[in-house]
Motif scaffolding. Structure first.
Motif, mmCIF file in Angstrom:
data_model
loop_
_atom_site.group_PDB
_atom_site.id
_atom_site.type_symbol
_atom_site.label_atom_id
_atom_site.label_comp_id
_atom_site.label_asym_id
_atom_site.label_seq_id
_atom_site.Cartn_x
_atom_site.Cartn_y
_atom_site.Cartn_z
ATOM 1 N N GLU A 152 0.804 -1.218 0.000
ATOM 2 C CA GLU A 152 0.000 0.000 0.000
ATOM 3 C C GLU A 152 0.840 1.273 0.000
ATOM 4 O O GLU A 152 0.476 2.265 -0.624
ATOM 5 C CB GLU A 152 -0.951 0.000 1.202
ATOM 6 N N ASN A 153 1.972 1.236 0.719
ATOM 7 C CA ASN A 153 2.760 2.480 0.860
ATOM 8 C C ASN A 153 4.028 2.520 0.025
ATOM 9 O O ASN A 153 4.709 3.541 -0.025
ATOM 10 C CB ASN A 153 3.099 2.740 2.327
ATOM 11 N N LEU A 175 4.632 5.398 -2.570
ATOM 12 C CA LEU A 175 4.858 6.692 -1.923
ATOM 13 C C LEU A 175 6.288 6.813 -1.424
ATOM 14 O O LEU A 175 6.980 7.808 -1.708
ATOM 15 C CB LEU A 175 3.888 6.867 -0.759
ATOM 16 N N TYR A 176 6.754 5.793 -0.694
ATOM 17 C CA TYR A 176 8.094 5.863 -0.107
ATOM 18 C C TYR A 176 9.190 5.726 -1.156
ATOM 19 O O TYR A 176 10.239 6.354 -1.049
ATOM 20 C CB TYR A 176 8.248 4.812 0.997
#
Length: 280
Positions: A68-69, A72-73
């Protein structure tokens, strides 16, 4: 880690290798000058071989990554690579053809011979080293001369309490290819992301850098740089196991082999790598 009333800091002990401390401080300053978030130096003693550094905490990017992240990272980390490449690379050791091949040759001695017990006959060794030469030549076709961290992956990127990224373990920096640190990040030997997401992030890097390269070209640069790095890593991980008694690195070899196989099968001229490196 040093605990005081005002907070924590990291004490780096280089008392047995004091000469390395001068180099570390020079590299740290180059990155600071480029506005890369590396640990600040609070105090240092070249005579004693100690440095007191800013503490980024204990959370590595690897600790928090999930499906999920990750996008973004990874975009935040790619933005950091763009900053790293603004650092002054003058006078750094260069990733030239000789060194690229030297690194890949580690796989013959440590992975094939020591780990698998395979001694190549003269014909196979010539064929493999010829392929190493082709890979090195291909790597050198992409833009060169940028500051390369060399180990920019999820275990060397810290996440502080405010969610900001911090970069560590940069002392082995060299001057080299524009996709080197991108490969370290997106073809991490400790965390795997899907092919579609990976290629999207490669194109994000291309656009962020403003590189004049179409999709096929930038992906080939990325593939060839990754192939060189992962062939080297086969030798590095097995050397860490047998020479340095760090057997935990063997668990990361299967993913490294998958990365090699993926690229070797994508480009017909490299198909023999699959057999010569015993990837199956």
């Amino acid at each position: 880690r040093i605990f005081t009333q005002s907070g924590t800091s990291i004490l780096m002990d280089s008392s047995l290798e004091k000469s390395s401390l001068v180099h570390f401080l020079k590299i740290q300053q180059r990155l600071l000058n480029a506005r890369v978030r590396v640990p600040q130096v609070f105090e240092s003693s070249l005579e004693l071989g100690f440095v007191l550094l800013e503490d980024f905490g204990s959370t590595h990017l690897l600790d928090i990554l999930d499906e999920e992240n990750q996008k973004l990272y990874y975009k935040k980390a790619i933005d950091e690579i763009v900053q790293i490449q603004q650092a002054d690379a003058t006078g750094l050791l260069v990733y030239d053809r000789e060194f690229l091949i030297f690194e890949m040759d580690l796989s013959i001695e440590w992975y094939l011979k020591k780990h698998l017990g395979v001694v190549l006959d003269s014909k196979a060794k010539v064929e493999l080293q010829s392929l190493f030469g082709l890979i090195a030549d291909d790597v050198l076709l992409q833009p060169q001369g940028v500051f390369v961290h060399r180990d920019f992956h999820s275990r060397n990127i810290m996440l502080d309490a405010n969610g900001k990224l911090g970069v560590i373990d940069f002392q082995d920096a060299r001057s080299g290819a524009i996709t080197y640190d991108l490969v370290s990040l997106l073809k991490d030997c400790y965390y795997e992301i899907g092919l579609e997401a990976r290629e999207e992030l490669v194109l994000y890097f291309r656009d962020k850098k403003g590189l004049d390269a179409d999709d096929k070209t930038i992906l080939r640069w990325f593939d060839m740089m990754g192939l060189q790095r992962h062939i080297k890593i086969l030798g590095i991980f097995t050397r860490l196991c047998y020479r340095d008694k760090k057997r935990q690195y063997l668990q990361d070899i299967p993913l490294t082999l998958r990365y090699i196989k993926e690229v070797a099968l994508k480009y017909p001229a490299l198909k023999a790598l699959d057999k010569l490196l015993m990837v199956n």
